[in-house]
Design an enzyme around this catalytic site. Structure first.
Site, PDB file in Angstrom:
ATOM      1  CB  CYS A  85      -7.431  19.836  59.598  1.00  0.00           C
ATOM      2  SG  CYS A  85      -8.008  19.772  57.909  1.00  0.00           S
ATOM      3  CG  HIS A 126      -8.319  25.622  58.735  1.00  0.00           C
ATOM      4  ND1 HIS A 126      -7.534  24.954  59.654  1.00  0.00           N
ATOM      5  CD2 HIS A 126      -8.863  24.657  57.954  1.00  0.00           C
ATOM      6  CE1 HIS A 126      -7.602  23.651  59.428  1.00  0.00           C
ATOM      7  NE2 HIS A 126      -8.407  23.438  58.407  1.00  0.00           N
ATOM      8  CD  GLU A 127     -12.248  25.581  56.365  1.00  0.00           C
ATOM      9  OE1 GLU A 127     -11.841  24.783  55.491  1.00  0.00           O
ATOM     10  OE2 GLU A 127     -12.400  25.236  57.549  1.00  0.00           O
ATOM     11  CG  HIS A 130      -8.514  23.118  53.516  1.00  0.00           C
ATOM     12  ND1 HIS A 130      -7.930  21.883  53.415  1.00  0.00           N
ATOM     13  CD2 HIS A 130      -8.931  23.231  54.796  1.00  0.00           C
ATOM     14  CE1 HIS A 130      -7.980  21.278  54.607  1.00  0.00           C
ATOM     15  NE2 HIS A 130      -8.586  22.085  55.464  1.00  0.00           N
TER      16      HIS A 130
HETATM   17  C1  LIG Z   1     -10.238  26.818  63.683  1.00  0.00           C
HETATM   18  S1  LIG Z   1     -10.037  26.515  62.034  1.00  0.00           S
HETATM   19  C2  LIG Z   1     -10.440  24.810  61.957  1.00  0.00           C
HETATM   20  C3  LIG Z   1     -11.205  24.472  60.742  1.00  0.00           C
HETATM   21  C4  LIG Z   1     -11.444  23.012  60.566  1.00  0.00           C
HETATM   22  N1  LIG Z   1     -12.039  22.765  59.306  1.00  0.00           N
HETATM   23  C5  LIG Z   1     -11.359  22.122  58.332  1.00  0.00           C
HETATM   24  O1  LIG Z   1     -11.186  22.578  57.212  1.00  0.00           O
HETATM   25  C6  LIG Z   1     -12.420  22.519  61.629  1.00  0.00           C
HETATM   26  O2  LIG Z   1     -11.962  22.008  62.638  1.00  0.00           O
HETATM   27  O3  LIG Z   1     -13.615  22.663  61.423  1.00  0.00           O
END
Ligand SMILES: CSCC[C@H](NC=O)C(=O)O
Length: 136
Positions: A85, A126-127, A130
């Site tokens: 992240c 993942h987002e 957040h």
């Molecule tokens: C594979 S999900 C990873 C998402 C991460 N972005 C952060 O919010 C990033 O590394 O872009």
């Protein structure tokens, strides 16, 4: 306009509030910030640029696509994976689903229900975490 990525854990831990048509500048800023970071990021959530609205941007091929007020309404099979992240050091083990159905608004605030699979589905999960104040 491109914005700085914030690392303030207390701010990132707060759930974001729904976005509205007044937030078009914030949507554009998030897309611009993802475009400026495609060497190290595949997705961003608005709170990572200091905006506590439910807006995410996801890299799909060469396109940086905004999803506004994304909501995961269906999930497929669970699996474990390692994720990084931009707001945190290192990588951590995470549970994800191999396909998801997402309800979201596009940049014109038109509603869509769409299925995503594999890596794009992982980025969206993942987002959306957040947006809910959840970090890996
Ligand atoms: C594979 S999900 C990873 C998402 C991460 N972005 C952060 O919010 C990033 O590394 O872009």
């Amino acid at each position: 306009m491109k914005q700085e990525i914030i690392h303030d854990q207390a701010f990132l831990a707060k759930p974001s509030v729904p976005a509205s048509a007044d937030d078009t500048d914030q949507v554009n800023d998030l897309v611009d910030t993802l475009k400026a970071n495609t060497d190290k990021a595949v997705g961003l959530a608005a709170n990572m640029i200091g905006v506590n609205k439910r807006i995410i941007a996801v890299q799909i091929g060469i396109m940086s696509i905004p999803l506004i007020n994304p909501e995961i309404i269906n999930k497929g099979e669970e699996y474990s994976t390692m994720e990084g992240c931009l707001s945190l050091p290192g990588e951590r083990k995470t549970t994800r689903y191999n396909h998801i159905t997402v309800r979201y608004q596009d940049s014109n605030f038109k509603m869509h229900t769409q299925e995503f699979t594999e890596f794009v589905a992982q980025i969206i999960q993942h987002e959306v975490d957040h947006c809910n104040g959840i970090l890996i």
